[in-house]
Motif scaffolding. Structure first.
Motif, mmCIF file in Angstrom:
data_model
loop_
_atom_site.group_PDB
_atom_site.id
_atom_site.type_symbol
_atom_site.label_atom_id
_atom_site.label_comp_id
_atom_site.label_asym_id
_atom_site.label_seq_id
_atom_site.Cartn_x
_atom_site.Cartn_y
_atom_site.Cartn_z
ATOM 1 N N SER A 1 0.806 -1.217 0.000
ATOM 2 C CA SER A 1 0.000 0.000 0.000
ATOM 3 C C SER A 1 0.847 1.278 0.000
ATOM 4 O O SER A 1 0.633 2.159 -0.844
ATOM 5 C CB SER A 1 -0.970 -0.022 1.192
ATOM 6 O OG SER A 1 -1.850 1.049 1.137
ATOM 7 N N VAL B 1 2.533 1.587 -3.453
ATOM 8 C CA VAL B 1 1.621 2.080 -4.501
ATOM 9 C C VAL B 1 1.426 3.591 -4.352
ATOM 10 O O VAL B 1 1.394 4.334 -5.336
ATOM 11 C CB VAL B 1 0.277 1.319 -4.458
ATOM 12 C CG1 VAL B 1 -0.774 1.995 -5.314
ATOM 13 C CG2 VAL B 1 0.479 -0.124 -4.904
ATOM 14 N N TRP C 1 -5.222 0.057 -2.763
ATOM 15 C CA TRP C 1 -4.480 -1.196 -2.634
ATOM 16 C C TRP C 1 -4.672 -1.800 -1.247
ATOM 17 O O TRP C 1 -4.743 -3.016 -1.105
ATOM 18 C CB TRP C 1 -3.001 -0.993 -2.923
ATOM 19 C CG TRP C 1 -2.283 -2.305 -2.970
ATOM 20 C CD1 TRP C 1 -1.503 -2.837 -1.997
ATOM 21 C CD2 TRP C 1 -2.323 -3.269 -4.019
ATOM 22 N NE1 TRP C 1 -1.039 -4.070 -2.374
ATOM 23 C CE2 TRP C 1 -1.537 -4.361 -3.623
ATOM 24 C CE3 TRP C 1 -2.951 -3.314 -5.266
ATOM 25 C CZ2 TRP C 1 -1.349 -5.481 -4.416
ATOM 26 C CZ3 TRP C 1 -2.760 -4.438 -6.052
ATOM 27 C CH2 TRP C 1 -1.973 -5.495 -5.629
ATOM 28 N N TYR D 1 -8.097 -3.507 -1.365
ATOM 29 C CA TYR D 1 -8.352 -4.353 -2.538
ATOM 30 C C TYR D 1 -8.484 -5.813 -2.093
ATOM 31 O O TYR D 1 -7.522 -6.410 -1.594
ATOM 32 C CB TYR D 1 -7.205 -4.173 -3.534
ATOM 33 C CG TYR D 1 -7.367 -4.890 -4.846
ATOM 34 C CD1 TYR D 1 -8.530 -4.758 -5.602
ATOM 35 C CD2 TYR D 1 -6.343 -5.681 -5.346
ATOM 36 C CE1 TYR D 1 -8.660 -5.412 -6.822
ATOM 37 C CE2 TYR D 1 -6.466 -6.328 -6.559
ATOM 38 C CZ TYR D 1 -7.630 -6.188 -7.291
ATOM 39 O OH TYR D 1 -7.751 -6.838 -8.491
#
Length: 161
Positions: free
Chosen positions: A108, A111, A133, A136
């Motif tokens: 995370s 990203v 993310w 997700y």
């Protein structure tokens, strides 16, 4: 005495650190919750998990890269990391799952950092990408398994972030 520009850069650095830490903690809490409440730390290994666990266990026991009578045909990074953990703690799939949760949570903030590079003038986009993310579902699911997909995603994000 700090100049205005120096103070601005200090604040930017503090915000970056808080964003990275917050995204990591959010991802970690979601993945740990899934592991504890849904998947189960001591759930039976499924799919490719027994192979990765077996290769790591065999290596620690001094039998090389094999799982029973089968030589390893899989990528060695995950079994090597698990072997390092197992050499200290003993072979424990539950501990391996916790390791994967921690590795997955790194995705995370990575990203987020990648999105900051792509959209430097749109910080909200970077935050949304990192949160996206973190929440997700496939990333959460894979993060609770002893599989290479989690490590692959994190290494790809780290290589371009």
């Amino acid at each position: 005495m700090m100049t205005a520009v120096g103070r601005y850069r200090q604040l930017q650095g503090e915000r970056l650190a808080w964003a990275i830490l917050s995204l990591f903690v959010l991802a970690l809490v979601l993945r740990a919750g899934f592991l504890l409440l849904v998947w189960g730390v001591d759930a039976p290994m499924d799919g490719d998990e027994p192979a990765y666990h077996g290769y790591a266990e065999s290596f620690v026991e001094g039998n090389g890269w094999q799982n029973g009578d089968f030589k390893s045909g899989r990528s060695p990074l995950l079994p090597l990391q698990l072997a390092a953990i197992y050499s200290v703690t003993g072979p424990d799939p539950g501990l391996a799952r916790w390791y994967m949760v921690a590795v997955s949570a790194l995705g995370s903030p990575l990203v987020y950092l990648l999105a900051r590079q792509i959209y430097p003038k749109l910080p909200l986009v970077a935050i949304l990408a990192g949160v996206g993310w973190a929440v997700y579902p496939p990333a959460i699911w894979y993060g609770s398994n002893i599989l290479t997909e989690t490590m692959g995603a994190v290494l790809v994000a780290a290589s371009v972030a």
